[in-house]
Each structure stands twice: as structure tokens, then as C-alpha cells.
Design a protein around this motif. Structure first.
Motif, short mmCIF file in Angstrom:
data_model
loop_
_atom_site.label_atom_id
_atom_site.label_comp_id
_atom_site.label_asym_id
_atom_site.label_seq_id
_atom_site.Cartn_x
_atom_site.Cartn_y
_atom_site.Cartn_z
N LEU A 2 45.10 37.10 32.79
CA LEU A 2 46.16 36.15 33.32
C LEU A 2 45.42 34.97 33.88
O LEU A 2 44.17 34.73 34.46
CB LEU A 2 47.03 36.49 34.52
N ASP A 3 46.02 33.70 33.63
CA ASP A 3 45.71 32.36 34.53
C ASP A 3 46.16 32.52 36.03
O ASP A 3 47.09 33.17 36.37
CB ASP A 3 46.48 31.16 33.79
N VAL A 4 45.66 31.66 36.74
CA VAL A 4 45.53 32.01 38.00
C VAL A 4 45.76 30.49 38.87
O VAL A 4 44.74 29.39 38.27
CB VAL A 4 44.47 32.50 38.77
N ARG A 26 47.48 33.15 42.88
CA ARG A 26 48.64 33.77 42.25
C ARG A 26 48.49 33.90 40.69
O ARG A 26 48.00 32.90 39.95
CB ARG A 26 49.83 32.92 42.54
N PRO A 27 48.82 35.09 39.86
CA PRO A 27 48.80 34.81 38.41
C PRO A 27 49.92 33.64 38.34
O PRO A 27 50.87 33.79 38.73
CB PRO A 27 49.35 36.15 38.00
N THR A 28 49.92 33.06 37.08
CA THR A 28 50.94 32.11 36.67
C THR A 28 52.22 32.65 35.80
O THR A 28 53.12 31.97 35.95
CB THR A 28 50.10 31.06 35.82
N TRP A 33 53.99 40.65 42.01
CA TRP A 33 52.64 41.11 41.99
C TRP A 33 52.60 41.86 43.29
O TRP A 33 52.84 41.43 44.26
CB TRP A 33 51.71 40.12 41.54
N ALA A 59 42.98 38.26 40.73
CA ALA A 59 44.36 37.96 40.66
C ALA A 59 44.59 37.87 38.97
O ALA A 59 45.64 38.20 38.58
CB ALA A 59 44.43 36.33 40.96
N ARG A 60 43.49 37.63 38.04
CA ARG A 60 43.58 37.66 36.64
C ARG A 60 44.09 39.17 36.29
O ARG A 60 44.50 39.11 35.21
CB ARG A 60 42.36 37.19 36.18
N HIS A 61 43.77 40.01 37.22
CA HIS A 61 43.95 41.43 36.85
C HIS A 61 45.35 41.93 37.31
O HIS A 61 45.78 43.14 37.11
CB HIS A 61 43.17 42.49 37.35
N GLY A 62 46.26 40.83 37.78
CA GLY A 62 47.62 41.02 38.05
C GLY A 62 47.91 41.44 39.62
O GLY A 62 48.67 42.35 39.92
#
Length: 564
Positions: A2-4, A26-28, A33, A59-62
């Protein structure tokens, strides 16, 4: 992946009105989450800390990741007092983080050392949104590894740690006077850089001049002597059962808080809580598989974990189980065993069902005349070993489970310079006919006498390889009040390990009275540590005969029967 997005210095107001600030990752897309929170005093934007935490990757892992400066540190307001406010601030911060935009309302806490303890303090305060904790390399009883060990001050960590934390204090104190700020920082850094040759040696050790000189708080040894009840602000021991949460405990055999990690895990399991344990061949900050003089192999590192994957990914998989069990996971992690140990000597990871291992057999190794170490008990008339301990010339710290200034490396280190000293008694076994595994807690029982009113006893266990190189495995200290000339029993806790002495190797035990500057010197005078500046040599004796034996007790793991 995910983008953050990152939001810096997000304010959270504590119950007394003090504002603490955090960076929020934060994931975008998607969500809500689960939240992973860490609270630390070392600067959330310090490059080394940022790299260690890996908040963007998490964060990219959710996960919604919150990294907060604790009270009085860096971006947060308030006064810096180590440990004092972490329970209340932890509770308030968990509740605040759970209500952040994008949160699913479930919070887990992660981090190491000080910010392993901030997890425990928050968990003891019981915020309802806190669902899991994952403390790494943190203590249980502050008098057993943080402030002191066996009654001796943990000088090795206290002095440099306190000086390093003083940098932010001086930046704040002199923020409006750049000239004074620069001078204060230069003086403090000068003491920090020269700590091995100057500050460690200053007396009195229990009211250390360097802290007064700079007007900075110390780690807590001195305050815990003035206010014994205050130690509860960072004590986990005896309270683990109050925490009804799953926990993942990660430690290192050469970490300064090795035994605390094990004790916390053991207590949580005894209380019936879901708990996991990982113990690697690591120090407090060294986790790459090479430590001291020994290469434990690439598979020993936190990047590989015996081909199980990165420790960070294993931890995230564990958190997902407790914080978002219904979430889709494109790369589910394998289930961790209850206990994952790295067995040194044979350099292998091994899965176990409990700690301590129920199959361990306590086995005596006796200190014998002629510098021998033997499994059979001594005979009548084997006499004593003797040496003179001089606090002005202490045995230098050489490896071990320590966290000190950079001159003192942790881990297994060649003990030749220690063993060459006249104030170190050295007892050595015959070469082993077969491998001998020692996994568990090790203690030494000495029958000892001194001509001083108080002194220290230090015991170290070593492995001597086929080339004759002796390397340390575990050690411990006890500060004893004595009647001069009287033999008394002394118990020294060497903490725990998992180690295989290979066939052809020999087991070695040191007995001495100092390990400086890891532990402060006993001056042998009986003066209180807060006042003592005078020292005197002490004549020390260790008995090793039938009626007054001295021994070390090893938790030996029986070799499996053939075919098993």
C-alpha cells in the motif's frame, strides 16, 4: 503493498494537559486498519531509530502506525523523568490512538528496551483498546539488570545512557542562548566520549558526580535508593498476571535484559496468557549473526531466522492474528511455536513447547584443588583458592551480556587477558568425551571468605575450544556483607543460556571480585555507595573441599536416545 501518508507531530493531550506528539503513518486506501503504537524517548525522527522501527514498511503491510515521543523528549512537551509517567501516558495514548481516523479500534504495541517497558506500563494500566504487546529486549525486575545486578550498580549502562539522554535536555534548557547551549553540549559530549577512562571511574558511584555536573536525570539507580517505591514505575516483575493480553517476547542470549525477557514470558505462561518466546544469539542491538568473536551464521540473524523469514514479518503476522484476525492477508505467516531458541555451539534454531525445559537436569560441577573443574565432589583436605582484590585495579569487562560505551563489546570474547590476571581464579574441566548441552538458568554456589566487611563475588562460565581459546557464555555478581575471615555460602545467579559444549572442548569457570566498569567496584570498606570514595584491597578465599564445597549448577539437556 500500500501507499502511505505521514502526518508529523500529531498532538495528543494527556490527562494533566501535557501535549505529546507523534508521527502517524496511514495506508492511503482501504481500511479501517489495526493500530501499531510505540512510545520512545530517543527521538521518533532520529535516523537510526526510524530505520530500526521501519514504520513506513509496517504501514504498507496494512497497519496504522503511531510513533510517539515520550513526555519531555524531542517534540513532546513536559519534563523528562525516566519511567515516571509511562503508565498514565501509555493509557491515555492508547485510547487516543484507537480513535484516530482510519483505525479499526484495536491497538498493539511494539518496540524494544525502554519502549518495550512502555508497552508493559500501558498494559498494566489496562486501556480497553490495547489487544496485544510485543516487547523486545526488556527487563522484568529493574534491580536485576537495569538499575543493578546482585546488589551492584549497573554502572556500564547508567553513565553513558544518562549522558546521551542529556543532549536533548541541554538543547531545551539553553534554547534561547546559543552560546551557553554550545558550551554545555561540548562539555557533556566531552564526558561521554571519555567515559571509559574518566566518568566510569569517578566516585562516589552511588551519587555520581557526572550527573550533578551536568544537571541531568540518571537512569534510576540513585533515585531508586532514595525512593524505593518509585521503582514500581518501571517494574514488571510480580505483575505480569495483571496483563490479560497475548504477548510476544523477543530477547538475546547476550542482551543486558536476557533474563528479564525470559522471566516475563514465563510469568505470562504461568498466568495462562497466550505468549510466545524467541531467543537469538544476539546482544541488545546486535542481531546479524556475528557477535563478539563468534560467527553464529547468517541463519542466526533477524533477517533470516533459520529460513523462517524476517523477524519483523513474523512479528507482523503475529500482530495481525490478534488485531485483525478477519483481514485478508496475501502472504500469511507461519504459526510461531511457543518457544523458538537458538542453541549456540551447534548454531541451530530449535522449537520448544515451554521454558524452562522440563527435561533439563540440574548437574553439579565442582571447583576442585589444582584449578580443576569436575563432576565428582571434592575430597577432604582440598583446601582453598585465594587472591587479592584491589578496587584500584579491577578486572576489566571483557564481553558478556552488556550495553555499555563503545569500548566494551558485548558477546563471546577471548578471555585470555582476564585469565592471565592474579586476581582471577580459573577452574577447567577435562576435555569432554561427547557434546554437552546446557539450556536454562545457571547458578553458582560458593563457600567464600574475605577479610573485608563487604565485597563482591563474580562468577563466569566459559567454553574452551580445541585451540585453547576461552570465551565467555554467562556471568553474574553478588554483593555480600561479610564477617571478616568467616566462610559463608554465596549464591550467584548467572542467568540463562542455551549452549552446546562440543566434544573435545573444556568447561571453564572464573571466580573473581570485579567486572568493571560493567558493575561498580565494591570498595571493600563498608561505606554506603552514595558516599564511598575510599578503597582498600581485600584478601579473598574460595573453599573447595568435602565439607565446604563450591560448585556451579548447569541445566544439562540429556542427549536423545538413539533413533529419536
Amino acid at each position: 503493498m500500500l501507499d502511505v501518508t505521514i502526518e508529523h507531530d500529531v498532538p495528543a493531550t494527556m490527562r494533566d494537559g501535557v501535549i505529546l506528539r507523534a508521527d502517524v503513518y496511514r495506508p492511503t486506501t482501504g481500511g479501517p486498519w489495526p493500530v501499531l503504537l510505540t512510545r520512545l524517548p530517543y527521538g521518533k525522527n532520529t535516523p537510526m531509530i526510524a530505520a530500526m522501527l521501519g514504520a513506513v514498511g509496517i504501514a504498507r503491510h496494512g497497519f496504522l502506525v503511531v510513533v510517539q515521543d515520550t513526555r519531555g523528549r524531542f517534540a513532546s512537551d513536559g519534563e523528562w523523568e525516566p519511567w515516571t509517567f509511562e503508565m498514565e501516558d501509555g493509557y491515555d495514548t492508547v485510547r487516543w490512538a484507537a480513535a484516530l481516523q482510519g483505525s479499526n479500534g484495536s491497538v498493539g504495541m511494539f518496540g524494544a528496551s525502554y519502549f518495550g517497558n512502555t508497552q508493559w506500563m500501558a498494559a498494566l494500566a489496562k486501556p480497553p483498546e490495547l489487544k496485544a504487546i510485543s516487547p523486545r529486549v526488556t527487563w522484568s525486575e529493574p534491580e536485576d539488570g537495569l538499575f543493578a545486578r546482585g546488589g551492584a550498580a549497573e554502572l556500564g549502562i547508567t553513565v553513558p545512557w544518562s549522558l546521551m539522554q542529556g543532549v536533548d535536555i541541554l538543547l531545551r534548557r539553553h534554547a534561547n542562548d546559543p552560546m551557553a547551549q554550545g558550551q554545555a553540549l561540548m562539555t557533556l559530549i566531552g564526558d561521554l566520549d571519555a567515559v571509559a577512562n574518566t566518568a566510569y571511574w569517578e566516585l562516589p558511584a552511588g551519587h555520581h558526580p557526572v550527573f550533578e555536573r551536568h544537571g541531568i536525570p540518571e537512569l534510576g539507580f540513585e533515585r531508586s535508593r532514595r525512593e524505593p517505591e518509585w521503582s514500581a514505575s518501571c517494574r514488571v516483575a510480580g505483575r505480569q498476571a495483571e496483563v490479560d493480553l497475548p504477548s510476544l517476547h523477543t530477547g538475546g542470549w547476550y542482551d543486558i535484559f536476557c533474563q528479564g525477557t525470559l522471566d516475563n514470558f514465563t510469568a505470562m505462561r504461568a498466568a495462562g496468557r497466550p505468549a510466545k518466546l524467541i531467543m537469538g544469539p544476539w546482544s541488545h542491538i546486535g542481531t546479524m549473526g556475528y557477535l563478539g568473536d563468534v560467527n553464529f551464521g547468517t541463519a542466526a540473524s533477524t533477517e533470516l531466522m533459520g529460513f523462517r523469514g524476517r523477524l519483523a514479518d513474523l512479528e507482523l503476522g503475529w500482530f495481525r492474528q490478534w488485531l485483525a484476525p478477519d483481514a485478508d492477508d496475501d502472504a500469511p505467516q507461519p504459526e510461531l511455536p511457543p518457544v523458538l531458541l537458538f542453541v549456540m555451539g551447534i548454531n541451530q534454531w530449535r522449537e520448544e513447547q515451554q521454558w524452562p525445559l522440563v527435561r533439563a537436569v540440574d548437574t553439579d560441577l565442582f571447583l576442585r584443588a589444582g584449578d580443576r573443574l569436575a563432576f565428582d565432589a571434592p575430597e577432604v583436605g582440598e583446601g582453598t583458592g585465594a587472591f587479592t582484590y584491589d578496587p584500584a585495579d579491577p578486572v576489566p569487562t571483557t564481553g558478556g551480556a552488556l550495553l555499555m560505551s563503545n569500548e566494551f563489546l558485548p558477546g563471546p570474547v577471548d578471555q585470555a587477558r582476564v585469565e592471565a590476571r592474579p586476581d582471577v581464579l580459573v577452574y577447567t574441566s577435562d576435555p569432554l568425551a561427547e557434546n554437552l548441552e546446557v539450556t536454562g538458568r545457571i547458578k553458582a554456589y560458593l563457600t567464600a571468605a574475605t577479610d573485608a566487611p563487604t565485597t563482591d563475588w563474580v562468577v563466569r562460565l566459559c567454553d574452551v575450544d580445541t585451540q585453547g581459546i576461552s570465551r565467555n557464555i554467562v556471568d553474574g555478581i553478588v554483593r555480600a556483607v561479610a564477617t571478616p575471615g568467616e566462610f559463608t555460602g554465596q549464591v550467584i545467579d548467572l542467568w540463562s543460556t542455551s549452549y552446546v559444549f562440543r566434544a573435545g572442548h573444556r568447561i571453564r569457570v572464573h571466580v573473581t571480585s570485579s567486572n568493571f566498569p560493567r558493575w561498580d567496584r565494591n570498595l571493600n570498606t563498608g561505606e554506603p555507595i552514595e558516599q564511598g570514595t575510599r578503597s582498600r584491597p581485600a584478601r579473598q578465599e574460595i573453599a573447595h573441599h568435602a565439607t565446604q564445597p563450591s560448585r556451579i549448577v548447569l541445566p544439562v539437556i540429556p542427549a536423545p536416545a538413539e533413533g529419536q
